[in-house]
Design a protein around this motif. Structure first.
Motif, PDB file in Angstrom:
ATOM      1  N   SER A  89       0.825  -1.204   0.000  1.00  0.00           N
ATOM      2  CA  SER A  89       0.000   0.000   0.000  1.00  0.00           C
ATOM      3  C   SER A  89       0.861   1.255   0.000  1.00  0.00           C
ATOM      4  O   SER A  89       1.570   1.527   0.980  1.00  0.00           O
ATOM      5  N   PRO A  90       0.788   2.047  -1.076  1.00  0.00           N
ATOM      6  CA  PRO A  90       1.514   3.329  -1.090  1.00  0.00           C
ATOM      7  C   PRO A  90       1.048   4.268   0.030  1.00  0.00           C
ATOM      8  O   PRO A  90       1.843   5.025   0.576  1.00  0.00           O
ATOM      9  N   THR A  91      -0.225   4.199   0.385  1.00  0.00           N
ATOM     10  CA  THR A  91      -0.757   5.041   1.455  1.00  0.00           C
ATOM     11  C   THR A  91      -0.131   4.671   2.789  1.00  0.00           C
ATOM     12  O   THR A  91       0.296   5.537   3.560  1.00  0.00           O
ATOM     13  N   VAL A  92      -0.078   3.375   3.074  1.00  0.00           N
ATOM     14  CA  VAL A  92       0.542   2.907   4.318  1.00  0.00           C
ATOM     15  C   VAL A  92       2.023   3.287   4.327  1.00  0.00           C
ATOM     16  O   VAL A  92       2.558   3.739   5.343  1.00  0.00           O
TER      17      VAL A  92
ATOM     18  N   HIS B 264       2.572   6.856   5.326  1.00  0.00           N
ATOM     19  CA  HIS B 264       2.328   7.142   6.741  1.00  0.00           C
ATOM     20  C   HIS B 264       3.301   6.448   7.682  1.00  0.00           C
ATOM     21  O   HIS B 264       3.583   6.958   8.757  1.00  0.00           O
ATOM     22  N   SER B 265       3.774   5.256   7.284  1.00  0.00           N
ATOM     23  CA  SER B 265       4.549   4.449   8.235  1.00  0.00           C
ATOM     24  C   SER B 265       5.967   4.108   7.778  1.00  0.00           C
ATOM     25  O   SER B 265       6.773   3.649   8.584  1.00  0.00           O
ATOM     26  N   GLY B 266       6.237   4.255   6.500  1.00  0.00           N
ATOM     27  CA  GLY B 266       7.551   3.881   5.993  1.00  0.00           C
ATOM     28  C   GLY B 266       7.685   2.417   5.654  1.00  0.00           C
ATOM     29  O   GLY B 266       8.760   1.945   5.291  1.00  0.00           O
ATOM     30  N   CYS B 267       6.598   1.656   5.794  1.00  0.00           N
ATOM     31  CA  CYS B 267       6.607   0.252   5.365  1.00  0.00           C
ATOM     32  C   CYS B 267       5.411   0.017   4.447  1.00  0.00           C
ATOM     33  O   CYS B 267       4.421   0.730   4.512  1.00  0.00           O
ATOM     34  N   TRP B 268       5.517  -0.976   3.600  1.00  0.00           N
ATOM     35  CA  TRP B 268       4.499  -1.215   2.559  1.00  0.00           C
ATOM     36  C   TRP B 268       3.262  -1.931   3.070  1.00  0.00           C
ATOM     37  O   TRP B 268       2.228  -1.923   2.414  1.00  0.00           O
ATOM     38  N   GLY B 269       3.355  -2.566   4.223  1.00  0.00           N
ATOM     39  CA  GLY B 269       2.206  -3.261   4.786  1.00  0.00           C
ATOM     40  C   GLY B 269       2.478  -3.595   6.236  1.00  0.00           C
ATOM     41  O   GLY B 269       3.439  -4.305   6.538  1.00  0.00           O
TER      42      GLY B 269
END
Length: 136
Positions: free
Chosen positions: A88-91, A94-99
């Protein structure tokens, strides 16, 4: 068991929006376990990211289950990116990780066993995501 090993070797990774209720997290966990014929007693720990460390619903779930919450930062989760079923590009923004869910589950299982594989890929229920991993 799906891991091909004895019980208490499953690790749950959770992602959730702020304010996600413990009941939603619990329902998602139990649905995932039931759907895959896995016992709740096989769960050895719960993981997420640092921004979720003080999330009340996640804390309540851990307390209810008597399991520790382990958090991993984005640098610790990056090596698991090739193993994710969903990115997820959105995640990531926000978090620096893809999932969060899959990465956290894999990180916790690897922490305990040296390597890991997903048993239950990312599932979503409203504001919550969950994945289950085991050591190998």
């Amino acid at each position: 068991m799906a891991c091909g090993v004895s019980s208490s070797l499953l690790y749950a990774g959770f992602g959730c929006r702020q304010g996600c209720p413990a009941a939603t997290l619990d329902t998602l966990l139990r649905q995932a376990l039931d759907a895959h014929g896995l016992p709740l007693t096989a769960l050895g720990g719960i993981a997420s990211i640092p921004t979720k460390a003080d999330e009340p619903g996640l804390r309540q779930l851990c307390a209810r289950l008597g399991l520790p919450l382990t958090v991993f930062d984005s640098v610790q989760l990056q090596p698991f990116e090739p193993l994710l079923s969903h990115r997820s590009p959105t995640v990531f923004a926000h978090s620096g990780c893809w999932g969060v869910a899959e990465s956290a589950a894999l990180a916790l299982a690897t922490h305990h066993h040296g390597s890991a594989r997903l048993v239950v890929p990312r599932l979503v229920l409203g504001p919550a995501t969950l994945a289950l991993a085991c050591g190998r």
